[in-house]
Enzyme design. Structure first.
Site, PDB file in Angstrom:
ATOM      1  N   ARG A 102      -0.113   7.588 -13.316  1.00 18.28           N
ATOM      2  CA  ARG A 102      -0.257   8.803 -12.490  1.00 18.28           C
ATOM      3  C   ARG A 102       1.016   9.642 -12.524  1.00 18.28           C
ATOM      4  NH1 ARG A 102      -0.033   7.101  -6.070  1.00 18.28           N
ATOM      5  NH2 ARG A 102       1.832   5.794  -6.169  1.00 18.28           N
ATOM      6  N   HIS A 171      -8.223   7.408  -6.952  1.00 26.22           N
ATOM      7  CA  HIS A 171      -7.751   7.328  -5.571  1.00 26.22           C
ATOM      8  C   HIS A 171      -7.955   8.685  -4.869  1.00 26.22           C
ATOM      9  CE1 HIS A 171      -4.956   6.768  -2.255  1.00 26.22           C
ATOM     10  NE2 HIS A 171      -4.553   5.615  -2.677  1.00 26.22           N
ATOM     11  N   ASP A 215      -7.153   0.733   6.075  1.00 25.43           N
ATOM     12  CA  ASP A 215      -6.797   0.423   4.683  1.00 25.43           C
ATOM     13  C   ASP A 215      -7.635  -0.776   4.271  1.00 25.43           C
ATOM     14  OD1 ASP A 215      -3.559   0.124   2.964  1.00 25.43           O
ATOM     15  OD2 ASP A 215      -5.636   0.249   2.222  1.00 25.43           O
ATOM     16  N   GLU A 274     -12.062   5.561  -2.541  1.00 34.04           N
ATOM     17  CA  GLU A 274     -11.567   5.298  -3.882  1.00 34.04           C
ATOM     18  C   GLU A 274     -12.524   4.456  -4.718  1.00 34.04           C
ATOM     19  OE1 GLU A 274      -7.540   3.791  -3.239  1.00 34.04           O
ATOM     20  OE2 GLU A 274      -7.549   4.892  -1.340  1.00 34.04           O
TER      21      GLU A 274
HETATM   22  O1  TA6 Z   1      -5.363   3.184  -1.316  1.00 31.07           O
HETATM   23  C1  TA6 Z   1      -4.701   2.707  -0.198  1.00 31.07           C
HETATM   24  C2  TA6 Z   1      -3.235   2.458  -0.535  1.00 31.07           C
HETATM   25  O2  TA6 Z   1      -3.093   1.349  -1.375  1.00 31.07           O
HETATM   26  C3  TA6 Z   1      -2.478   2.298   0.772  1.00 31.07           C
HETATM   27  O3  TA6 Z   1      -2.099   0.960   0.977  1.00 31.07           O
HETATM   28  C4  TA6 Z   1      -1.313   3.276   0.636  1.00 31.07           C
HETATM   29  O4  TA6 Z   1      -0.216   2.635   0.026  1.00 31.07           O
HETATM   30  C5  TA6 Z   1      -1.961   4.357  -0.246  1.00 31.07           C
HETATM   31  O5  TA6 Z   1      -2.665   3.594  -1.213  1.00 31.07           O
HETATM   32  C6  TA6 Z   1      -1.045   5.400  -0.802  1.00 31.07           C
HETATM   33  O6  TA6 Z   1      -0.237   4.871  -1.797  1.00 31.07           O
HETATM   34  P1  TA6 Z   1       0.867   5.850  -2.483  1.00 31.07           P
HETATM   35  O7  TA6 Z   1       1.605   4.971  -3.448  1.00 31.07           O
HETATM   36  O8  TA6 Z   1       0.109   6.954  -3.169  1.00 31.07           O
HETATM   37  O9  TA6 Z   1       1.706   6.372  -1.354  1.00 31.07           O
END
Ligand code: TA6
Length: 306
Positions: A102, A171, A215, A274
């Site tokens: 990403r 995501h 989460d 997601e």
């Molecule tokens: O998708 C949920 C998650 O894994 C959360 O635990 C939080 O860390 C979120 O992703 C955002 O992650 P990032 O690395 O984009 O800040």
């Protein structure tokens, strides 16, 4: 391959009056699509969709007003692509969260008009940088089709000589008027890992609502999700293909403040739903094999059931 200059990309791939390549935020190259069916945009940084708005509905994706647009940092919002691991890398706290694609600059491969809309295809592959984090050889192709629906396809190919196992996620940050008032349907009775409660496994009872930091990794589910936003008179449906887990995330109040590229009160503006294959549904590929995961997203502003 040297990164392709924006002018060269526009000259080679633009479809006049439909799609072109411009300098987006931070000077990063983005493809912008504008047709009677929809408008949208995707950055080559991370092959990151940041906007999709069908002509008969409002913008479906959330993009943080505080997002960074720079090398080495993920754009906050839209649809980040997580690969080859999800969340923190097991056993390596120094590794980038959600993998390393990403924040890579992807190569634009094609912009095509199709029956479903304008398809933007981009790709990335293993190199000496990725091998520092993960020794496998791979190629990823992302095909984002902007039309009455937003169709996202992620193809992973094992280009090496050994099998590998990976996690992947689209995501997606979906725009809502108020996260506390939305309802997510389609997960009733589904087992999930609650990452806010020591990864305790639980069973979803009824609709999912956001009433605290949320989460959750929903397990063994290919079920479509309906996101109903009654306050915004907005409804989004996410259908999945070849995805056996679904993550639902909202950081709530404190984490929204702590994440500097989000900021106070931004938690109200989105819910992440997601489409993914994450532990325990990682995917194994033998040499030469490919795997395609897809999400098909539709949105309507009319007739939202309360
Ligand atoms: O998708 C949920 C998650 O894994 C959360 O635990 C939080 O860390 C979120 O992703 C955002 O992650 P990032 O690395 O984009 O800040």
């Amino acid at each position: 391959m040297a990164s392709q200059s924006i002018a060269t990309l526009a000259e080679r791939y633009a479809i006049p009056g439909v799609a072109t390549v411009v300098a987006g935020n931070g000077g990063l190259a983005k493809v912008v699509v504008s047709t009677p069916e929809a408008i949208g945009e995707i950055y080559l940084h991370g092959s990151h969709v940041t906007s999709w708005k069908p002509s008969d509905a409002s913008e479906a994706l959330y993009l943080s007003p505080n997002s960074l647009f720079q090398d080495g940092r993920a754009i906050r919002g839209g649809v980040p692509i997580c690969f080859p691991w999800f969340g923190d890398k097991q056993g390596d706290a120094s590794a980038p969260a959600h993998g390393f694609v990403r924040t890579k600059s992807w190569q634009l491969e094609a912009i095509e008009r199709t029956e479903q809309g304008v398809a933007v295809t981009s790709s990335t592959a293993s190199d000496e940088t990725t091998r520092k984090w993960w020794p496998a050889d791979f190629r990823l192709v992302c095909r984002a089709t902007f039309g009455h629906e937003l169709r996202l396809e992620l193809t992973v190919t094992n280009t090496g000589s050994s099998p590998f196992t990976f996690e992947e996620a689209l995501h997606a940050y979906f725009a809502v008027s108020d996260a506390e008032s939305v309802v997510l349907r389609g997960l009733d009775g589904t087992r999930y890992i609650d990452k806010t409660d020591n990864r305790t496994e639980k069973t979803q009872s009824g609709d999912v609502r956001i009433a605290a930091e949320t989460d959750r990794v929903y397990l063994n589910t290919e079920h479509p999700i309906q996101l109903v936003d009654p306050a915004g008179k907005h409804q989004i449906v996410i259908e999945k293909q070849n995805s056996w887990t679904t993550v639902v995330w909202n950081p709530w109040i404190q984490k929204s403040v702590d994440l500097k590229d989000l900021g106070a009160d931004q938690w109200k503006r989105f819910v992440c739903i997601e489409t993914c294959n994450v532990v325990p549904s990682s995917v194994q590929l033998d040499p030469g094999q490919s795997h395609i995961m897809a999400a098909v997203i539709s949105v309507s502003d009319a007739g939202v059931q309360r």
